[in-house]
Write an enzyme that holds these catalytic residues in place. Sequence first.
Site, PDB file in Angstrom:
ATOM      1  N   TYR A 107     -51.791   7.857  67.169  1.00 12.35           N
ATOM      2  CA  TYR A 107     -51.205   9.200  67.276  1.00 12.35           C
ATOM      3  C   TYR A 107     -52.384  10.177  67.224  1.00 12.35           C
ATOM      4  O   TYR A 107     -52.508  11.000  66.320  1.00 12.35           O
ATOM      5  CB  TYR A 107     -50.209   9.472  66.136  1.00 12.35           C
ATOM      6  CG  TYR A 107     -49.011   8.537  66.111  1.00 12.35           C
ATOM      7  CD1 TYR A 107     -48.545   7.916  67.267  1.00 12.35           C
ATOM      8  CD2 TYR A 107     -48.320   8.290  64.919  1.00 12.35           C
ATOM      9  CE1 TYR A 107     -47.444   7.070  67.242  1.00 12.35           C
ATOM     10  CE2 TYR A 107     -47.214   7.441  64.890  1.00 12.35           C
ATOM     11  CZ  TYR A 107     -46.783   6.829  66.049  1.00 12.35           C
ATOM     12  OH  TYR A 107     -45.692   5.987  66.015  1.00 12.35           O
ATOM     13  N   ARG A 155     -58.418   4.111  81.332  1.00  4.99           N
ATOM     14  CA  ARG A 155     -57.004   4.432  81.167  1.00  4.99           C
ATOM     15  C   ARG A 155     -56.165   3.194  81.469  1.00  4.99           C
ATOM     16  O   ARG A 155     -56.272   2.612  82.541  1.00  4.99           O
ATOM     17  CB  ARG A 155     -56.597   5.562  82.121  1.00  4.99           C
ATOM     18  CG  ARG A 155     -55.141   5.975  81.918  1.00  4.99           C
ATOM     19  CD  ARG A 155     -54.773   7.143  82.786  1.00  4.99           C
ATOM     20  NE  ARG A 155     -54.575   6.766  84.178  1.00  4.99           N
ATOM     21  CZ  ARG A 155     -54.250   7.615  85.153  1.00  4.99           C
ATOM     22  NH1 ARG A 155     -54.130   8.903  84.883  1.00  4.99           N
ATOM     23  NH2 ARG A 155     -54.079   7.189  86.383  1.00  4.99           N
ATOM     24  N   SER A 172     -58.154   9.478  77.618  1.00  4.61           N
ATOM     25  CA  SER A 172     -58.418   8.475  78.649  1.00  4.61           C
ATOM     26  C   SER A 172     -58.731   9.115  79.998  1.00  4.61           C
ATOM     27  O   SER A 172     -59.240   8.446  80.889  1.00  4.61           O
ATOM     28  CB  SER A 172     -57.236   7.514  78.780  1.00  4.61           C
ATOM     29  OG  SER A 172     -56.007   8.207  78.846  1.00  4.61           O
ATOM     30  N   GLY A 213     -52.394   2.900  80.007  1.00  6.09           N
ATOM     31  CA  GLY A 213     -51.079   3.514  80.210  1.00  6.09           C
ATOM     32  C   GLY A 213     -51.139   5.041  80.231  1.00  6.09           C
ATOM     33  O   GLY A 213     -50.158   5.695  80.554  1.00  6.09           O
TER      34      GLY A 213
HETATM   35  C1  LIG Z   1     -43.982   8.723  74.393  1.00  2.00           C
HETATM   36  C2  LIG Z   1     -44.882   7.931  73.504  1.00  2.00           C
HETATM   37  C3  LIG Z   1     -44.323   7.010  72.611  1.00  2.00           C
HETATM   38  C4  LIG Z   1     -45.133   6.257  71.768  1.00  2.00           C
HETATM   39  N1  LIG Z   1     -44.550   5.350  70.918  1.00  2.00           N
HETATM   40  C5  LIG Z   1     -45.339   4.577  70.123  1.00  2.00           C
HETATM   41  C6  LIG Z   1     -44.786   3.563  69.281  1.00  2.00           C
HETATM   42  O1  LIG Z   1     -43.576   3.332  69.258  1.00  2.00           O
HETATM   43  N2  LIG Z   1     -45.622   2.852  68.507  1.00  2.00           N
HETATM   44  C7  LIG Z   1     -46.974   3.039  68.514  1.00  2.00           C
HETATM   45  O2  LIG Z   1     -47.677   2.332  67.807  1.00  2.00           O
HETATM   46  N3  LIG Z   1     -47.536   3.984  69.319  1.00  2.00           N
HETATM   47  C8  LIG Z   1     -46.752   4.738  70.125  1.00  2.00           C
HETATM   48  N4  LIG Z   1     -47.332   5.674  70.936  1.00  2.00           N
HETATM   49  C9  LIG Z   1     -48.784   5.856  70.904  1.00  2.00           C
HETATM   50  C10 LIG Z   1     -49.503   4.854  71.796  1.00  2.00           C
HETATM   51  O3  LIG Z   1     -49.534   3.596  71.158  1.00  2.00           O
HETATM   52  C11 LIG Z   1     -50.943   5.319  72.034  1.00  2.00           C
HETATM   53  O4  LIG Z   1     -50.939   6.556  72.698  1.00  2.00           O
HETATM   54  C12 LIG Z   1     -51.757   4.292  72.816  1.00  2.00           C
HETATM   55  O5  LIG Z   1     -53.129   4.477  72.582  1.00  2.00           O
HETATM   56  C13 LIG Z   1     -51.472   4.395  74.300  1.00  2.00           C
HETATM   57  O6  LIG Z   1     -52.105   3.388  75.024  1.00  2.00           O
HETATM   58  P1  LIG Z   1     -52.251   3.619  76.608  1.00  2.00           P
HETATM   59  O7  LIG Z   1     -52.993   2.483  77.160  1.00  2.00           O
HETATM   60  O8  LIG Z   1     -50.919   3.963  77.173  1.00  2.00           O
HETATM   61  O9  LIG Z   1     -53.074   4.979  76.635  1.00  2.00           O
HETATM   62  P2  LIG Z   1     -54.453   5.427  77.306  1.00  2.00           P
HETATM   63  O10 LIG Z   1     -54.377   6.924  77.305  1.00  2.00           O
HETATM   64  O11 LIG Z   1     -54.657   4.747  78.596  1.00  2.00           O
HETATM   65  O12 LIG Z   1     -55.528   4.919  76.269  1.00  2.00           O
HETATM   66  C14 LIG Z   1     -55.602   5.345  74.910  1.00  2.00           C
HETATM   67  C15 LIG Z   1     -57.043   5.183  74.404  1.00  2.00           C
HETATM   68  O13 LIG Z   1     -57.469   3.825  74.538  1.00  2.00           O
HETATM   69  C16 LIG Z   1     -58.543   3.712  75.479  1.00  2.00           C
HETATM   70  N5  LIG Z   1     -58.263   2.557  76.332  1.00  2.00           N
HETATM   71  C17 LIG Z   1     -57.240   2.409  77.201  1.00  2.00           C
HETATM   72  N6  LIG Z   1     -57.303   1.231  77.801  1.00  2.00           N
HETATM   73  C18 LIG Z   1     -58.387   0.592  77.315  1.00  2.00           C
HETATM   74  C19 LIG Z   1     -58.974  -0.672  77.577  1.00  2.00           C
HETATM   75  N7  LIG Z   1     -58.452  -1.506  78.470  1.00  2.00           N
HETATM   76  N8  LIG Z   1     -60.107  -1.013  76.916  1.00  2.00           N
HETATM   77  C20 LIG Z   1     -60.648  -0.156  76.013  1.00  2.00           C
HETATM   78  N9  LIG Z   1     -60.139   1.044  75.725  1.00  2.00           N
HETATM   79  C21 LIG Z   1     -59.008   1.431  76.372  1.00  2.00           C
HETATM   80  C22 LIG Z   1     -58.526   5.018  76.249  1.00  2.00           C
HETATM   81  O14 LIG Z   1     -59.793   5.340  76.798  1.00  2.00           O
HETATM   82  C23 LIG Z   1     -58.050   6.005  75.215  1.00  2.00           C
HETATM   83  O15 LIG Z   1     -59.122   6.357  74.368  1.00  2.00           O
HETATM   84  C24 LIG Z   1     -46.529   6.437  71.799  1.00  2.00           C
HETATM   85  C25 LIG Z   1     -47.095   7.349  72.684  1.00  2.00           C
HETATM   86  C26 LIG Z   1     -46.279   8.110  73.531  1.00  2.00           C
HETATM   87  C27 LIG Z   1     -46.907   9.103  74.459  1.00  2.00           C
END
Ligand SMILES: Cc1cc2nc3c(=O)[nH]c(=O)nc-3n(C[C@H](O)[C@H](O)[C@H](O)COP(=O)(O)OP(=O)(O)OC[C@H]3O[C@@H](n4cnc5c(N)ncnc54)[C@H](O)[C@@H]3O)c2cc1C
Length: 529
Positions: free
Chosen positions: A473, A107, A117, A109
């Site tokens: 998404y 995880r 995650s 973000g």
């Molecule tokens: C409120 C909101 C607004 C959003 N707006 C946008 C936007 O404007 N544009 C856009 O493109 N997307 C947007 N998103 C989607 C966002 O880009 C994805 O949800 C993204 O995957 C989130 O990354 P995270 O690290 O926060 O999530 P996490 O839940 O931590 O990770 C997402 C996935 O990636 C994996 N992962 C995380 N970190 C790593 C790592 N270091 N190495 C390998 N795998 C990893 C996790 O296991 C999981 O499968 C939005 C999402 C939300 C909830």
Amino acid sequence: MMAYYVIVFLALISYAGSVEEQSVSFKNCMKSSAGAATSIETIALTSSSSQYQQALQAFEQNPRWVNSSSASTSPTTPLVILTPLTASHIQAAILCTKKLGMQIRVRSGGHDYEGLSFLSYSKAPFVMLDLNKLRSIDINLADETAWVQAGATLGELYYKISKASALHGFPAGICPSIGLGGHISGGGFGTMLRKFGTAADNVVDATIIDANGKILDRKSMGEDLFWAIRGGGGNNFGVVLSWKIKLVRVPPVVTAFNVQRTVAEGATKLILKWQTIADKLPKDLFIRVVAQNTGANSATVQVLFNSFFLGGIDRLMPIMKQSFPELGLQAKDCTEMTWIQSALFFGGHSKDDAPEALLDRVTTFKSSFKAKSDYVRKPIPEAGLEGIWKLLLKEDVQAMLIMEPYGGRMSEIPESEIAFPHRKGNLYNIQYLVKWDVNTAEASSRHVRWMKSLYSYMTPYVSNSPRATYVNYRDLDIGTNKRHNTSFAEASVWGIKYFKANFIRLSQIKKKVDPHNFFRNEQSIPLFS
Ligand SMILES: Cc1cc2nc3c(=O)[nH]c(=O)nc-3n(C[C@H](O)[C@H](O)[C@H](O)COP(=O)(O)OP(=O)(O)OC[C@H]3O[C@@H](n4cnc5c(N)ncnc54)[C@H](O)[C@@H]3O)c2cc1C
Ligand SMILES: *[C@@H]1O[C@H](CO)[C@@H](O)[C@H](O)[C@H]1NC(C)=O
Ligand SMILES: *[C@@H]1O[C@H](CO)[C@@H](O)[C@H](O)[C@H]1NC(C)=O
């Protein structure tokens, strides 16, 4: 002697039934690993810990899994939440989980739409690596790059860039609390995608820890793996530790405007026009459309033209007058600001708020939601749009469509350049979103059913063969891996939607770099067969 240990060890695995015993085995293994021995108790939380629930739910955006299903269908949460302080903690965790037959979820973000995650729907025992302590950001203005650790958020990155330079930025998503680990792994786009492409398009190096616990950079991982981690989805090939990104140049003044019209005021005609120009406008201009009901008993659909321009009002007005006079944009509708103020503005703050607001990782407002996405390649006719409005007005909670224009730089980059495949020919991406405050099994199934009816209604208007969708998404309805060895053919049902033809190469690379399918989840890339 060796054989004796192996037997005892196997016996331990098979009898390590209880959650508590498995957690203890994991912690003991970590303690005996070089480099990870210190302070394991302080960085590992088990479900019996009083801080476990808080740590689990801290960054989650979508608590739809809470209250929504029976014990037999509800997902499981981590045996252990491990917050690594160094790369060696991650290396040890990979080796220990592998040895103990557990899985790993990473995880950064925590914004994954389906919670992958931190949740497992296959109920496999797993350790979650929470990267929120690995979030350093080092900016090098001399060569206009930065090394950013995966646990940093977009808001932290934008803030740090703005502190170093008023003339640089980075093209990534809109919500500041998104983690860079997941975001760039899936592509990542926001207000500057038409000018600079996705976040993943602007990555020039990375470090990743693979299934053998080895730390690799671009040179040592090779171009195949470096290709795959830029848009091929998170949790497939290893744990991304950091990205080296190319900063982009932004002008000292940018402009934002919001123009709102209801359907009753003629917004449908404006969208018909928007569909014919949005992807063809100069790259500096991004006009997205948000169409939404106003919750229960809304009488009409509200349509917002939410826009960003890399330049001042003087240069924007003639472009709007020539390309989109129907919108009737006036200078007084527009606000000039700095690039970092635009990050605040689009991130739900006021442009005049202190930029430190971008550092807030924990969203105070979160609600259960269900989302899906599509790509539109030919304009949706008027009757098609009117049908969407009817469906939006039928739903009694907030429901919306977010339409983000492509074209520009997105059309110049070949589909096979990096793993993210959605390029030329797309007019825009649509995201459908429905959200509600208090979740129950009934609410969840009702709103998800509504979402499915909208998705089904959209079939004739959106891309097909494949019906493309954006992996960031995430949507588990399009298909999931059922078993450890789900075949390439079975997984193609959803894999081709996310990755188009790149799914084949992703699957081949997966087989090469993770032949035992250690990194896996409900929608991980299968081994090529
Ligand atoms: C409120 C909101 C607004 C959003 N707006 C946008 C936007 O404007 N544009 C856009 O493109 N997307 C947007 N998103 C989607 C966002 O880009 C994805 O949800 C993204 O995957 C989130 O990354 P995270 O690290 O926060 O999530 P996490 O839940 O931590 O990770 C997402 C996935 O990636 C994996 N992962 C995380 N970190 C790593 C790592 N270091 N190495 C390998 N795998 C990893 C996790 O296991 C999981 O499968 C939005 C999402 C939300 C909830
Ligand atoms: C779960 O249900 C309880 C009791 O109705 C409620 O207070 C809580 O807000 C619900 N949780 C979510 C995430 O909706
Ligand atoms: C998957 O593995 C199971 C046993 O673990 C086996 O029975 C099955 O045939 C395998 N399926 C494929 C498609 O390889």
